[in-house]
Design an enzyme around this catalytic site. Structure first.
Site, PDB file in Angstrom:
ATOM      1  N   GLY A 208       0.825  -1.210   0.000  1.00 25.82           N
ATOM      2  CA  GLY A 208       0.000   0.000   0.000  1.00 25.82           C
ATOM      3  C   GLY A 208       0.850   1.247   0.000  1.00 25.82           C
ATOM      4  N   ASN A 209       0.204   2.377   0.231  1.00 27.54           N
ATOM      5  CA  ASN A 209       0.942   3.632   0.341  1.00 27.54           C
ATOM      6  C   ASN A 209       0.270   4.507   1.392  1.00 27.54           C
ATOM      7  OD1 ASN A 209      -1.001   5.575  -1.022  1.00 27.54           O
ATOM      8  ND2 ASN A 209      -0.761   4.011  -2.608  1.00 27.54           N
TER       9      ASN A 209
END
Ligand code: CTP
Length: 400
Positions: A208-209
């Site tokens: 993810g980020n």
């Protein structure tokens, strides 16, 4: 200073009781509010309640205090008219310019911004008659916010709930803050992606980020206040729904691409504020990946995700569609931004400088907005809604 004058129109739906809370919020924040209920709405909330809460006399029809010409005066003097709830019947009467009670007279004489917060059963909201009435009102410059999805009057659930009064209040506040200008995105469909995609490795892990989605949500809220029909494609933000926008929830880049392309088919503007993962794991493990004693972990093979922004800009579902991208850069910010604008083929690119001193998830932001026609607009450090409004200020003339 004189208090801003707000007319609160209330039509005959069960959600009329929620308008008491909206009225409270408006009066407590320094607005002078005249409540104009329809006759039908008095079945739900009586005139005494509106009179007591607003401090003004209340009438549903034009035959009281005729010497004061209330059917003209109330609308003429208003800085904002908000109708909450707006029933299918009220929307129909407003769209057709009927003037058969005090509220519809007021709507015809008002020259200030008008906000409708519809509430009705899903079938009524989706009926072609209502769709056309809403489109007509939007085309004429009214702000018609999308109803919320949830529990309706009976046992059924669906789209048609009156948004939370606090949220309607926020829309009113933003519309009033813009002054007596016409909502410049009225009649436009705006698609905004927000948040960060998650690319699953196995049932419990993902790549993810750290995008919070706050900038995309600020874009959605400000676009609603400027009259747009807003579709917000949301990836993993966990933020409360902005009222008045249609929300599509997605998880991965593939899902985000599908949702954005679908919504973009009839959009006037597409804004890609989401942080889309450039890569995803080449394989998804159906069971949880286990560590094995004495063994190093296996490397994770990645494959490229499609570039959604470039695809949307290249396709242009409508020739006059405006496409806006975002870019996070750590160095050579403007040069990289210019190159990215060209590479992605979008009309505007909002370039953020990211680095150690700038944290994701902040409430404030600063940026430079680059335009394909060579324009460059610097947005100083400030609330994300200010940056969002600058984006719309740049989009709006390009739509004309
Ligand atoms: N974007 C997209 N699809 C992707 C990656 C990014 O639509 N697969 C969009 C983002 O929503 C954003 C813009 O492209 O509007 C820029 O994203 P950014 O990560 O800065 O650009 P990249 O193309 O990934 O370039 P680089 O990583 O080389 O800086």
């Amino acid at each position: 200073m004189e208090k801003p004058k707000v007319v609160l129109g209330v039509s005959g739906g069960i959600a009329a009781y929620k308008a008491c809370e909206l009225l409270r919020r408006l009066t407590e924040s320094g607005h002078d509010v005249r409540v104009v209920p329809t006759e039908a709405s008095l079945h739900f909330v009586g005139a005494a309640t509106w009179s007591a809460l607003s401090g003004h006399p209340v009438s549903t029809e034009v035959w009281n205090d005729v010497h004061e010409v209330p059917h003209v005066r109330i609308g003429q003097h208003a800085d904002l008219v908000v109708v909450a709830p707006a029933t299918a019947d009220l929307l129909a009467r407003a769209a057709h310019g009927l003037a058969d009670d005090l509220l519809t007279n007021t709507l015809l004489t008002a020259r200030c911004p008008v906000v409708f917060a519809p509430a009705m059963h899903t079938e009524m909201w989706e009926h072609p008659a209502t769709r056309e009435n809403v489109a007509t009102l939007r085309r004429r410059g009214a702000v018609v916010i999308e109803p919320a999805v949830g529990r309706l009057t009976g046992v059924d659930t669906g789209k048609g709930r009156l948004p939370d009064p606090g949220e309607i209040f926020e829309v009113c506040r933003r519309v009033l803050a813009r002054g007596p200008v016409a909502p410049d995105l009225a009649g436009r469909h705006v698609v905004i992606s927000a948040g960060g995609t998650r690319e699953p490795l196995d049932p419990v892990r993902y790549l993810g980020n750290r995008s919070s989605g706050k900038q995309g949500y600020a874009l959605a809220r400000t676009a609603v206040a400027r009259g747009a029909r807003v579709t917000l494609v949301e990836a993993n933000t966990g933020l409360p729904d902005p009222s008045g926008a249609d929300i599509v929830r997605v998880g991965t880049a593939t899902q985000l691409r599908e949702a954005v392309l679908k919504a973009a088919a009839d959009a006037d503007v597409v804004v890609m504020a989401a942080a889309v993962a450039d890569f995803r794991p080449a394989e998804y493990a159906a069971g949880k990946i286990k560590k094995k004693d004495g063994q190093e972990p296996a490397p994770i093979a990645l494959v490229r995700n499609p570039d959604i922004l470039a695809e949307v800009a290249g396709r242009r579902a409508r020739p006059e569609q405006i496409v806006v991208g975002f870019a996070a850069e750590t160095d050579n910010v403007l040069a990289n931004g210019r190159e990215k604008l060209r590479r992605k083929g979008c009309d505007l690119l909002v370039v953020n400088e990211v680095g150690e001193r700038r944290t994701f998830g902040a409430e404030e932001n600063e940026a430079v907005v680059l335009a394909a026609d060579g324009g460059e607009t610097t947005v100083p450090f400030g609330p994300k809604e200010a940056l969002a409004d600058t984006v719309w200020d740049l989009v709006s003339p390009r739509l004309a």
